[in-house]
Scaffold this motif. Structure first.
Motif, PDB file in Angstrom:
ATOM      1  N   ARG A  59     174.132  -3.039  40.065  1.00 33.78           N
ATOM      2  CA  ARG A  59     173.596  -2.435  41.283  1.00 33.78           C
ATOM      3  C   ARG A  59     172.719  -1.229  40.931  1.00 33.78           C
ATOM      4  NH1 ARG A  59     174.992   1.745  44.446  1.00 33.78           N
ATOM      5  NH2 ARG A  59     176.918   2.110  43.322  1.00 33.78           N
ATOM      6  N   LEU A  60     173.181  -0.407  39.990  1.00 37.47           N
ATOM      7  CA  LEU A  60     172.427   0.773  39.591  1.00 37.47           C
ATOM      8  C   LEU A  60     171.106   0.383  38.923  1.00 37.47           C
ATOM      9  CD1 LEU A  60     172.242   3.814  39.342  1.00 37.47           C
ATOM     10  CD2 LEU A  60     173.572   3.675  37.242  1.00 37.47           C
ATOM     11  N   GLU A  61     171.127  -0.622  38.062  1.00 40.54           N
ATOM     12  CA  GLU A  61     169.894  -1.087  37.416  1.00 40.54           C
ATOM     13  C   GLU A  61     168.894  -1.601  38.449  1.00 40.54           C
ATOM     14  OE1 GLU A  61     171.015  -2.796  33.045  1.00 40.54           O
ATOM     15  OE2 GLU A  61     171.967  -3.822  34.747  1.00 40.54           O
ATOM     16  N   ARG A  62     169.386  -2.327  39.439  1.00 42.50           N
ATOM     17  CA  ARG A  62     168.517  -2.848  40.495  1.00 42.50           C
ATOM     18  C   ARG A  62     167.870  -1.708  41.273  1.00 42.50           C
ATOM     19  NH1 ARG A  62     172.396  -7.761  42.786  1.00 42.50           N
ATOM     20  NH2 ARG A  62     172.464  -8.884  40.809  1.00 42.50           N
ATOM     21  N   GLN A  63     168.668  -0.703  41.618  1.00 42.95           N
ATOM     22  CA  GLN A  63     168.135   0.439  42.356  1.00 42.95           C
ATOM     23  C   GLN A  63     167.099   1.189  41.525  1.00 42.95           C
ATOM     24  OE1 GLN A  63     171.585   2.653  43.644  1.00 42.95           O
ATOM     25  NE2 GLN A  63     171.857   1.344  45.430  1.00 42.95           N
ATOM     26  N   ARG A  64     167.356   1.356  40.243  1.00 42.06           N
ATOM     27  CA  ARG A  64     166.389   2.025  39.370  1.00 42.06           C
ATOM     28  C   ARG A  64     165.090   1.228  39.279  1.00 42.06           C
ATOM     29  NH1 ARG A  64     170.655   3.870  34.671  1.00 42.06           N
ATOM     30  NH2 ARG A  64     171.318   5.782  35.697  1.00 42.06           N
ATOM     31  N   MET A  65     165.199  -0.092  39.218  1.00 38.77           N
ATOM     32  CA  MET A  65     164.011  -0.946  39.162  1.00 38.77           C
ATOM     33  C   MET A  65     163.166  -0.781  40.426  1.00 38.77           C
ATOM     34  SD  MET A  65     165.817  -4.358  37.538  1.00 38.77           S
ATOM     35  CE  MET A  65     164.387  -5.454  37.658  1.00 38.77           C
ATOM     36  N   VAL A  66     163.811  -0.754  41.575  1.00 34.11           N
ATOM     37  CA  VAL A  66     163.097  -0.586  42.842  1.00 34.11           C
ATOM     38  C   VAL A  66     162.449   0.789  42.896  1.00 34.11           C
ATOM     39  CG1 VAL A  66     163.372  -0.371  45.355  1.00 34.11           C
ATOM     40  CG2 VAL A  66     164.467  -2.267  44.118  1.00 34.11           C
ATOM     41  N   ASN A  67     163.198   1.825  42.550  1.00 33.23           N
ATOM     42  CA  ASN A  67     162.643   3.182  42.563  1.00 33.23           C
ATOM     43  C   ASN A  67     161.441   3.294  41.622  1.00 33.23           C
ATOM     44  OD1 ASN A  67     164.149   4.720  44.467  1.00 33.23           O
ATOM     45  ND2 ASN A  67     165.891   4.648  43.096  1.00 33.23           N
ATOM     46  N   LYS A  68     161.535   2.701  40.446  1.00 36.52           N
ATOM     47  CA  LYS A  68     160.433   2.751  39.488  1.00 36.52           C
ATOM     48  C   LYS A  68     159.202   2.047  40.052  1.00 36.52           C
ATOM     49  CE  LYS A  68     159.145   1.700  34.742  1.00 36.52           C
ATOM     50  NZ  LYS A  68     159.539   1.105  33.460  1.00 36.52           N
ATOM     51  N   ALA A  69     159.398   0.896  40.678  1.00 36.86           N
ATOM     52  CA  ALA A  69     158.276   0.148  41.260  1.00 36.86           C
ATOM     53  C   ALA A  69     157.594   0.939  42.378  1.00 36.86           C
ATOM     54  CB  ALA A  69     158.761  -1.199  41.783  1.00 36.86           C
ATOM     55  N   GLU A  76     159.510  12.010  46.952  1.00 37.87           N
ATOM     56  CA  GLU A  76     158.295  12.800  47.117  1.00 37.87           C
ATOM     57  C   GLU A  76     157.699  12.592  48.510  1.00 37.87           C
ATOM     58  OE1 GLU A  76     156.748  14.944  44.944  1.00 37.87           O
ATOM     59  OE2 GLU A  76     158.471  14.712  43.599  1.00 37.87           O
ATOM     60  N   ARG A  77     157.463  11.340  48.846  1.00 37.11           N
ATOM     61  CA  ARG A  77     156.810  11.029  50.121  1.00 37.11           C
ATOM     62  C   ARG A  77     157.788  10.503  51.164  1.00 37.11           C
ATOM     63  NH1 ARG A  77     152.487   7.202  47.796  1.00 37.11           N
ATOM     64  NH2 ARG A  77     152.037   6.806  49.968  1.00 37.11           N
ATOM     65  N   VAL A  78     158.948  10.065  50.717  1.00 33.55           N
ATOM     66  CA  VAL A  78     159.993   9.569  51.618  1.00 33.55           C
ATOM     67  C   VAL A  78     161.267  10.355  51.298  1.00 33.55           C
ATOM     68  CG1 VAL A  78     161.475   7.578  52.112  1.00 33.55           C
ATOM     69  CG2 VAL A  78     159.018   7.270  51.921  1.00 33.55           C
ATOM     70  N   HIS A  79     161.899  10.873  52.334  1.00 34.46           N
ATOM     71  CA  HIS A  79     163.094  11.696  52.145  1.00 34.46           C
ATOM     72  C   HIS A  79     164.311  10.869  51.747  1.00 34.46           C
ATOM     73  CE1 HIS A  79     166.099  14.793  52.773  1.00 34.46           C
ATOM     74  NE2 HIS A  79     166.732  13.997  53.619  1.00 34.46           N
ATOM     75  N   ALA A  80     164.504   9.721  52.384  1.00 36.52           N
ATOM     76  CA  ALA A  80     165.710   8.921  52.138  1.00 36.52           C
ATOM     77  C   ALA A  80     165.344   7.437  52.039  1.00 36.52           C
ATOM     78  CB  ALA A  80     166.723   9.131  53.251  1.00 36.52           C
ATOM     79  N   LEU A  81     165.933   6.786  51.038  1.00 35.93           N
ATOM     80  CA  LEU A  81     165.671   5.369  50.826  1.00 35.93           C
ATOM     81  C   LEU A  81     166.985   4.672  50.486  1.00 35.93           C
ATOM     82  CD1 LEU A  81     163.610   3.066  50.446  1.00 35.93           C
ATOM     83  CD2 LEU A  81     163.442   3.755  48.053  1.00 35.93           C
ATOM     84  N   ALA A  82     167.410   3.780  51.375  1.00 42.31           N
ATOM     85  CA  ALA A  82     168.590   2.962  51.121  1.00 42.31           C
ATOM     86  C   ALA A  82     168.089   1.643  50.527  1.00 42.31           C
ATOM     87  CB  ALA A  82     169.350   2.691  52.413  1.00 42.31           C
ATOM     88  N   ILE A  83     168.727   1.205  49.434  1.00 43.59           N
ATOM     89  CA  ILE A  83     168.287   0.003  48.734  1.00 43.59           C
ATOM     90  C   ILE A  83     169.414  -1.012  48.676  1.00 43.59           C
ATOM     91  CG2 ILE A  83     167.441  -0.934  46.548  1.00 43.59           C
ATOM     92  CD1 ILE A  83     166.321   1.908  45.968  1.00 43.59           C
ATOM     93  N   GLN A  84     169.113  -2.219  49.130  1.00 41.18           N
ATOM     94  CA  GLN A  84     170.027  -3.356  49.011  1.00 41.18           C
ATOM     95  C   GLN A  84     169.274  -4.418  48.210  1.00 41.18           C
ATOM     96  OE1 GLN A  84     171.235  -4.568  52.946  1.00 41.18           O
ATOM     97  NE2 GLN A  84     171.536  -2.465  53.595  1.00 41.18           N
ATOM     98  N   ALA A  85     169.503  -4.447  46.908  1.00 40.66           N
ATOM     99  CA  ALA A  85     168.784  -5.363  46.019  1.00 40.66           C
ATOM    100  C   ALA A  85     169.737  -6.409  45.480  1.00 40.66           C
ATOM    101  CB  ALA A  85     168.143  -4.591  44.873  1.00 40.66           C
ATOM    102  N   SER A  86     169.294  -7.673  45.506  1.00 41.41           N
ATOM    103  CA  SER A  86     170.136  -8.761  45.013  1.00 41.41           C
ATOM    104  C   SER A  86     169.273  -9.843  44.397  1.00 41.41           C
ATOM    105  CB  SER A  86     170.968  -9.340  46.152  1.00 41.41           C
ATOM    106  OG  SER A  86     170.118  -9.886  47.147  1.00 41.41           O
ATOM    107  N   ALA A  87     169.931 -10.714  43.664  1.00 37.04           N
ATOM    108  CA  ALA A  87     169.273 -11.891  43.097  1.00 37.04           C
ATOM    109  C   ALA A  87     169.563 -13.079  44.006  1.00 37.04           C
ATOM    110  CB  ALA A  87     169.793 -12.159  41.683  1.00 37.04           C
ATOM    111  N   PRO A  88     168.655 -14.046  44.050  1.00 41.49           N
ATOM    112  CA  PRO A  88     168.912 -15.243  44.855  1.00 41.49           C
ATOM    113  C   PRO A  88     170.145 -15.967  44.323  1.00 41.49           C
ATOM    114  CG  PRO A  88     166.630 -15.193  44.110  1.00 41.49           C
ATOM    115  CD  PRO A  88     167.356 -14.096  43.402  1.00 41.49           C
TER     116      PRO A  88
END
Length: 90
Positions: A59-69, A76-88
């Motif tokens: 879950r942490l790796e997925r969130q880091r991947m999204v944040n990096k992208a 910086e430009r968005v105060h809060a970002l909730a991430i729900q990342a999954s594989a098919p």
């Protein structure tokens, strides 16, 4: 209608992951007047993304991947970002 930050997030995530599912939800109205609300109407988002790139990632790796992208958007430009990342699922 999606705002410019929302559209940019959708474009960046689509380019980075070619998702099978992508929802970028603007939650800013729910936080109007709260901490982090800059009045732009684009301060709080939820990202729901499903992509093969997330297979066998924590879950942490997925969130880091999204944040990096997303580059400078989170924090910086968005105060809060909730991430729900999954594989098919097969």
């Amino acid at each position: 209608m999606a705002g410019t930050v929302q559209q940019e997030m959708e474009r960046l995530l689509t380019e980075a992951f070619t998702p099978t599912r992508l929802e970028v939800v603007n939650d800013s109205a729910k936080h109007s007047g709260h901490s982090g609300d800059d009045g732009s109407g684009e301060s709080h988002f939820t990202v729901v993304i499903e992509a093969p790139a997330f297979a066998e990632k924590s879950r942490l790796e997925r969130q880091r991947m999204v944040n990096k992208a997303l580059g400078d958007i989170p924090g910086e430009r968005v105060h809060a970002l909730a991430i729900q990342a999954s594989a098919p699922t097969p």
